[in-house]
Scaffold this motif. Structure first.
Motif, PDB file in Angstrom:
ATOM      1  N   PRO A  42       0.838  -1.207   0.000  1.00  0.00           N
ATOM      2  CA  PRO A  42       0.000   0.000   0.000  1.00  0.00           C
ATOM      3  C   PRO A  42       0.872   1.256   0.000  1.00  0.00           C
ATOM      4  N   GLU A  43       0.315   2.310  -0.580  1.00  0.00           N
ATOM      5  CA  GLU A  43       1.047   3.567  -0.626  1.00  0.00           C
ATOM      6  C   GLU A  43       1.060   4.203   0.755  1.00  0.00           C
ATOM      7  N   PRO A  44       2.174   4.793   1.135  1.00  0.00           N
ATOM      8  CA  PRO A  44       2.228   5.425   2.461  1.00  0.00           C
ATOM      9  C   PRO A  44       1.315   6.650   2.526  1.00  0.00           C
ATOM     10  N   VAL A  45       0.685   6.809   3.682  1.00  0.00           N
ATOM     11  CA  VAL A  45      -0.216   7.934   3.896  1.00  0.00           C
ATOM     12  C   VAL A  45       0.552   9.013   4.632  1.00  0.00           C
ATOM     13  N   THR A  46       0.484  10.214   4.102  1.00  0.00           N
ATOM     14  CA  THR A  46       1.187  11.319   4.738  1.00  0.00           C
ATOM     15  C   THR A  46       0.199  12.159   5.529  1.00  0.00           C
ATOM     16  N   ASP A  47       0.608  12.530   6.725  1.00  0.00           N
ATOM     17  CA  ASP A  47      -0.213  13.437   7.529  1.00  0.00           C
ATOM     18  C   ASP A  47       0.111  14.857   7.130  1.00  0.00           C
ATOM     19  N   LYS A  48      -0.912  15.565   6.702  1.00  0.00           N
ATOM     20  CA  LYS A  48      -0.697  16.967   6.386  1.00  0.00           C
ATOM     21  C   LYS A  48      -1.780  17.785   7.071  1.00  0.00           C
ATOM     22  N   ALA A  49      -1.457  19.005   7.361  1.00  0.00           N
ATOM     23  CA  ALA A  49      -2.380  19.889   8.061  1.00  0.00           C
ATOM     24  C   ALA A  49      -3.579  20.180   7.161  1.00  0.00           C
ATOM     25  N   PRO A  50      -4.764  20.332   7.765  1.00  0.00           N
ATOM     26  CA  PRO A  50      -5.937  20.647   6.963  1.00  0.00           C
ATOM     27  C   PRO A  50      -5.754  21.984   6.252  1.00  0.00           C
ATOM     28  N   SER A  51      -6.179  22.026   5.018  1.00  0.00           N
ATOM     29  CA  SER A  51      -6.013  23.240   4.230  1.00  0.00           C
ATOM     30  C   SER A  51      -7.082  24.258   4.603  1.00  0.00           C
ATOM     31  N   ARG A  52      -6.921  25.450   4.075  1.00  0.00           N
ATOM     32  CA  ARG A  52      -7.900  26.512   4.328  1.00  0.00           C
ATOM     33  C   ARG A  52      -9.284  26.119   3.828  1.00  0.00           C
ATOM     34  N   SER A  53      -9.325  25.494   2.649  1.00  0.00           N
ATOM     35  CA  SER A  53     -10.628  25.114   2.107  1.00  0.00           C
ATOM     36  C   SER A  53     -11.277  24.042   2.982  1.00  0.00           C
ATOM     37  N   LEU A  61     -10.926  23.774   6.256  1.00  0.00           N
ATOM     38  CA  LEU A  61     -11.453  24.467   7.434  1.00  0.00           C
ATOM     39  C   LEU A  61     -12.718  25.237   7.090  1.00  0.00           C
ATOM     40  N   ALA A  62     -12.753  25.835   5.907  1.00  0.00           N
ATOM     41  CA  ALA A  62     -13.942  26.579   5.485  1.00  0.00           C
ATOM     42  C   ALA A  62     -15.127  25.634   5.309  1.00  0.00           C
ATOM     43  N   LYS A  63     -14.866  24.454   4.735  1.00  0.00           N
ATOM     44  CA  LYS A  63     -15.944  23.479   4.564  1.00  0.00           C
ATOM     45  C   LYS A  63     -16.461  22.989   5.905  1.00  0.00           C
ATOM     46  N   LYS A  64     -15.538  22.790   6.841  1.00  0.00           N
ATOM     47  CA  LYS A  64     -15.940  22.317   8.163  1.00  0.00           C
ATOM     48  C   LYS A  64     -16.767  23.379   8.894  1.00  0.00           C
ATOM     49  N   ALA A  65     -16.347  24.644   8.771  1.00  0.00           N
ATOM     50  CA  ALA A  65     -17.086  25.735   9.402  1.00  0.00           C
ATOM     51  C   ALA A  65     -18.464  25.888   8.767  1.00  0.00           C
ATOM     52  N   ALA A  66     -18.535  25.806   7.432  1.00  0.00           N
ATOM     53  CA  ALA A  66     -19.821  25.921   6.748  1.00  0.00           C
ATOM     54  C   ALA A  66     -20.732  24.753   7.128  1.00  0.00           C
ATOM     55  N   SER A  67     -20.152  23.566   7.256  1.00  0.00           N
ATOM     56  CA  SER A  67     -20.940  22.401   7.659  1.00  0.00           C
ATOM     57  C   SER A  67     -21.498  22.581   9.067  1.00  0.00           C
TER      58      SER A  67
END
Length: 111
Positions: free
Chosen positions: A22-33, A35-41
Motif C-alpha cells: 500500500p502507498e504510504p499515507v502522509t499526515d498533512k495539516a488541513p487546508s484553508r478550504s 477548514l472553510a468546509k468544516k465551518a460551513a458544515s
C-alpha cells in the motif's frame, strides 16, 4: 443437482494487486478550504437544528403569511406596479425551501 460454482480466470493482474504494497499515507495539516468546509458544515448543521426545533410553530406562521400574500395577490391582480404575484411567489418559494430543508435534508452526523 447442478453445480453452481463459477470459475473465474486467474490472471497476473489479480496477483499483482494482492502482492502490491500500500502507498504510504502522509499526515498533512488541513487546508484553508477544508477548514472553510468544516465551518460551513457546522453552520448549516446548527441552522438545521434550530429550524427543525421551531418548525411546528414556524410552519404555521409562514403558511399564514403565504395565505395573506395569496389574498393580496388576488386583490392587487390588475394594479400596475404592485408586483404582488412575485411577492407571493417568493414567500411560497421560501415555504417550499424550508419544508425541503427540514424534512428531506439531513446534515452529516445527524441520524
Amino acid at each position: 443437482m447442478t453445480n453452481n460454482v463459477y470459475k473465474f480466470q486467474r490472471g497476473d493482474g489479480s496477483r499483482k494487486a494482492l502482492n502490491a504494497a500500500p502507498e504510504p499515507v502522509t499526515d498533512k495539516a488541513p487546508s484553508r478550504s477544508g477548514l472553510a468546509k468544516k465551518a460551513a458544515s457546522g453552520i448549516v448543521k446548527t441552522l438545521w437544528f434550530v429550524v427543525a426545533l421551531v418548525w411546528p410553530f414556524l410552519r404555521w406562521v409562514i403558511a399564514l403569511d403565504v395565505v395573506f400574500q395569496g389574498l393580496a395577490m388576488v386583490w392587487h391582480w390588475d394594479t400596475p406596479g404592485s408586483h404582488a404575484g412575485w411577492t407571493f411567489a417568493l414567500h411560497f418559494a421560501v415555504l417550499v425551501a424550508l419544508t425541503f430543508f427540514v424534512s428531506v435534508f439531513k446534515p452529516q452526523g445527524v441520524k
